[in-house]
Design an enzyme around this catalytic site. Sequence first.
Site, mmCIF file in Angstrom:
data_model
loop_
_atom_site.group_PDB
_atom_site.id
_atom_site.type_symbol
_atom_site.label_atom_id
_atom_site.label_comp_id
_atom_site.label_asym_id
_atom_site.label_seq_id
_atom_site.Cartn_x
_atom_site.Cartn_y
_atom_site.Cartn_z
ATOM 1 N N ALA A 91 0.815 -1.208 0.000
ATOM 2 C CA ALA A 91 0.000 0.000 0.000
ATOM 3 C C ALA A 91 0.852 1.262 0.000
ATOM 4 C CB ALA A 91 -0.946 -0.015 1.199
ATOM 5 N N HIS A 92 0.172 2.403 -0.030
ATOM 6 C CA HIS A 92 0.846 3.701 -0.131
ATOM 7 C C HIS A 92 1.758 3.961 1.068
ATOM 8 C CE1 HIS A 92 -1.728 5.663 2.922
ATOM 9 N NE2 HIS A 92 -2.691 4.888 2.425
ATOM 10 N N ASN A 93 2.911 4.528 0.781
ATOM 11 C CA ASN A 93 3.900 4.963 1.780
ATOM 12 C C ASN A 93 4.566 3.836 2.564
ATOM 13 O OD1 ASN A 93 1.857 7.510 1.652
ATOM 14 N ND2 ASN A 93 3.963 8.182 2.030
ATOM 15 N N VAL A 94 4.376 2.600 2.144
ATOM 16 C CA VAL A 94 5.079 1.485 2.783
ATOM 17 C C VAL A 94 6.567 1.597 2.474
ATOM 18 C CG1 VAL A 94 5.424 -1.027 2.659
ATOM 19 C CG2 VAL A 94 3.111 -0.078 2.850
ATOM 20 N N SER A 127 1.827 2.821 5.086
ATOM 21 C CA SER A 127 2.851 3.412 5.959
ATOM 22 C C SER A 127 3.513 2.413 6.908
ATOM 23 C CB SER A 127 2.280 4.593 6.765
ATOM 24 O OG SER A 127 1.840 5.617 5.890
#
Length: 350
Positions: free
Chosen positions: A248-251, A268
């Site tokens: 997912a986003h910002n991982v 994240s």
Amino acid sequence: MNSERTTIGQVAEWIGGRVEGDSTATIRTLASFDSAEPDTLTFAADAKRLERLADCQAAAVIVPDEAGIVPDDARIGNGATLIRVPDVERAVAELLRRFAPPADVPPAGVHPSATIDATAQVGPDVAIGANVMIVAGAVIGPRCVLAAHVVIGRDVTLGNDCVILPGAVIEARSVLGNRVRIGPNSVVGAEGFGYIQVDGAHQRLEHTGNVVIEDDVDLGACVCVDRAKFGSTRIGRGAKIDNLVQIAHNVQIGEGCLLAAQVGVAGSAKLGRFVVVGGSTGIRDNITIGDDVQVMAYAAVASDIKPGQTIGGIPARPVSLFRRMLAAEAKLPTLVKRIKALESRIDELG
């Protein structure tokens, strides 16, 4: 596999092995221990297979050279040859590389059906397959391979020697390092899953960041890596990610991590260096998993994990505790019966 025949002596040279038997005999290909035939080469590294050498039908068997593991007078049942090596696994990896058929990728050059924007930069010796689309501002490094139906989005950068397999999509502003391999139908840089509720409806949030994939990363088939809301979703150098993984986003995935199939990593989350995650594991958002952690398959990781631990279960716990809990769980039916019997006895006494 290669249909040409190779001498056992030549095989031994490739893998740094020592031949015991006929080095001039030839083999056709490499095979598993149980499916080996008289014209094939196989291997035995574990005790289970080493004990069955007398039953093996291969022309030759690769075995460990470690003292005492295989007796010096050991022979295969059909009188075939042994090749002793320091490391069986590495020897097999080398032979797989040598016997593998040519990769099914386009030849160097640009297929006439490909569409390349005039502002895109394409390096030397690239291979661009049928119906590939390269959008404005993209930079494709030397010797990259883009297989059929690949889409390279606006302002994407690919380093040297990348391989993007059929149907993969690299969306806008993504940055790939050198020697990155993206599997078929994977998507890098799609918008993350983010919404805000406004007046009773879910309103999509824009994700203005990108994805950065460092050198020597492999993604399997149908992997999705979402771009960041701000900054970058990042996959560290040398990470290997199996089919059907969602990031997912910002991982942030650290250097050398291994993620098996159907892992899901929520927004994240941060994985340290050389984390190993078993298949079908879920990792919640905004947590940190330390370096060298090993996560058993089917786990649900819901909190920060300190470096070096092995964890499993739902929610994930240290493996020693998880196994004790499983053992206790197996006793529950008996315990319930005993408790009911005790309750009945108390009622009788009352």
